[in-house]
Design a protein around this motif. Structure first.
Motif, PDB file in Angstrom:
ATOM      1  N   ALA A  81       0.891  -1.138  -0.131  1.00  0.00           N
ATOM      2  CA  ALA A  81      -0.106  -0.127   0.047  1.00  0.00           C
ATOM      3  C   ALA A  81       0.760   1.237  -0.094  1.00  0.00           C
ATOM      4  O   ALA A  81       0.531   2.297   0.624  1.00  0.00           O
ATOM      5  CB  ALA A  81      -1.014   0.020   1.245  1.00  0.00           C
TER       6      ALA A  81
ATOM      7  N   TYR B  56       2.322   4.542  -1.461  1.00  0.00           N
ATOM      8  CA  TYR B  56       2.303   5.903  -2.397  1.00  0.00           C
ATOM      9  C   TYR B  56       2.603   7.027  -1.877  1.00  0.00           C
ATOM     10  O   TYR B  56       2.886   7.353  -0.730  1.00  0.00           O
ATOM     11  CB  TYR B  56       0.771   5.690  -2.726  1.00  0.00           C
ATOM     12  CG  TYR B  56      -0.083   6.412  -1.719  1.00  0.00           C
ATOM     13  CD1 TYR B  56      -0.505   7.876  -1.952  1.00  0.00           C
ATOM     14  CD2 TYR B  56      -0.887   5.741  -0.669  1.00  0.00           C
ATOM     15  CE1 TYR B  56      -1.573   8.281  -0.920  1.00  0.00           C
ATOM     16  CE2 TYR B  56      -1.492   6.168   0.303  1.00  0.00           C
ATOM     17  CZ  TYR B  56      -1.850   7.637  -0.011  1.00  0.00           C
ATOM     18  OH  TYR B  56      -2.660   8.062   1.207  1.00  0.00           O
TER      19      TYR B  56
ATOM     20  N   THR C 130       2.695   0.592   4.164  1.00  0.00           N
ATOM     21  CA  THR C 130       2.276  -0.416   5.451  1.00  0.00           C
ATOM     22  C   THR C 130       3.303  -1.313   5.512  1.00  0.00           C
ATOM     23  O   THR C 130       3.421  -2.009   4.431  1.00  0.00           O
ATOM     24  CB  THR C 130       0.952  -1.129   5.449  1.00  0.00           C
ATOM     25  OG1 THR C 130      -0.045   0.237   5.224  1.00  0.00           O
ATOM     26  CG2 THR C 130       0.754  -1.879   6.433  1.00  0.00           C
TER      27      THR C 130
ATOM     28  N   LYS D  56      -0.031   6.747   7.163  1.00  0.00           N
ATOM     29  CA  LYS D  56      -1.164   7.184   6.627  1.00  0.00           C
ATOM     30  C   LYS D  56      -1.116   8.525   6.595  1.00  0.00           C
ATOM     31  O   LYS D  56      -0.759   9.194   7.626  1.00  0.00           O
ATOM     32  CB  LYS D  56      -2.459   6.432   6.864  1.00  0.00           C
ATOM     33  CG  LYS D  56      -2.832   6.697   8.495  1.00  0.00           C
ATOM     34  CD  LYS D  56      -3.971   5.794   8.773  1.00  0.00           C
ATOM     35  CE  LYS D  56      -4.177   6.081  10.080  1.00  0.00           C
ATOM     36  NZ  LYS D  56      -5.554   5.572  10.630  1.00  0.00           N
TER      37      LYS D  56
ATOM     38  N   PRO E 135      -6.385   6.453  -0.806  1.00  0.00           N
ATOM     39  CA  PRO E 135      -6.242   4.880  -0.741  1.00  0.00           C
ATOM     40  C   PRO E 135      -7.552   4.033  -0.456  1.00  0.00           C
ATOM     41  O   PRO E 135      -7.792   2.762  -0.897  1.00  0.00           O
ATOM     42  CB  PRO E 135      -5.163   4.575   0.198  1.00  0.00           C
ATOM     43  CG  PRO E 135      -5.263   5.567   1.304  1.00  0.00           C
ATOM     44  CD  PRO E 135      -5.812   6.840   0.373  1.00  0.00           C
ATOM     45  N   SER E 136      -8.376   4.483   0.472  1.00  0.00           N
ATOM     46  CA  SER E 136      -9.687   3.915   0.854  1.00  0.00           C
ATOM     47  C   SER E 136     -10.721   3.622  -0.395  1.00  0.00           C
ATOM     48  O   SER E 136     -11.246   2.536  -0.379  1.00  0.00           O
ATOM     49  CB  SER E 136     -10.448   4.025   1.915  1.00  0.00           C
ATOM     50  OG  SER E 136     -10.952   5.572   1.790  1.00  0.00           O
TER      51      SER E 136
END
Length: 162
Positions: A46, A48, A63, A112, A158-159
């Protein structure tokens, strides 16, 4: 056993082995340690970077997953794309630079937006959406991991994947 059944079972065994092999190193991270050991077994996913607004500074998110039985510690992050990368913790809206982060055994370290994050300082050039930044993550116990971090839109979530 009939020859057809033996061939089918062999195919299943090969598919299972290939699936397990795919859980190790990939373009977005890698792994360290061996299955079932008490050592840290690290992988990265994940990752970015939102396209930076500034020409010389950007944030990065990812992560780190530890499937091993021993904790480890992320001690530094480097990249040829930036003069310096610092690690930050955000608590109650206050950002503070830290020298390391624990990666718990059988757990995750999450970077995040609004929380833990990487700050890329003194960018060599401003990355554009679609570019990829290569990072090297260094740990106290495990070997380094190389991560390919894609540059997404400045408003990437991202979600939702947008």
């Amino acid at each position: 056993m009939k020859p057809g059944k033996c061939l089918a079972l062999t195919g299943i065994a090969i598919t299972g082995a290939l699936t397990l092999a795919g859980c190790g190193s990939s373009g977005s991270g890698g792994s360290s340690g061996s299955a079932g050991s008490s050592r840290a077994e690290l992988s990265v996913g994940a990752s970015y970077m939102p396209r930076p607004v500034s020409a010389d500074m950007a944030a990065g998110f990812l992560t780190i997953t530890n499937r091993g039985g021993t904790k480890d510690e992320l001690t530094s992050v480097t990249s040829d794309s930036a003069g310096d990368i610092t690690m930050h913790r955000t608590d109650g809206g206050a950002m503070e630079e830290v020298s390391s982060f624990e990666v718990p055994a059988h757990g995750q370290l999450v970077f995040k937006s609004g929380g833990n994050h990487l700050m890329f300082e003194k960018l060599k050039r401003r990355p554009d959406q679609g570019d990829t930044i290569t990072l090297k993550l260094k740990f106290a116990e495990s070997g380094p991991l190389t991560v390919e971090m894609p540059v997404k839109s400045a408003t990437y979530n991202p979600s939702t994947g947008h």
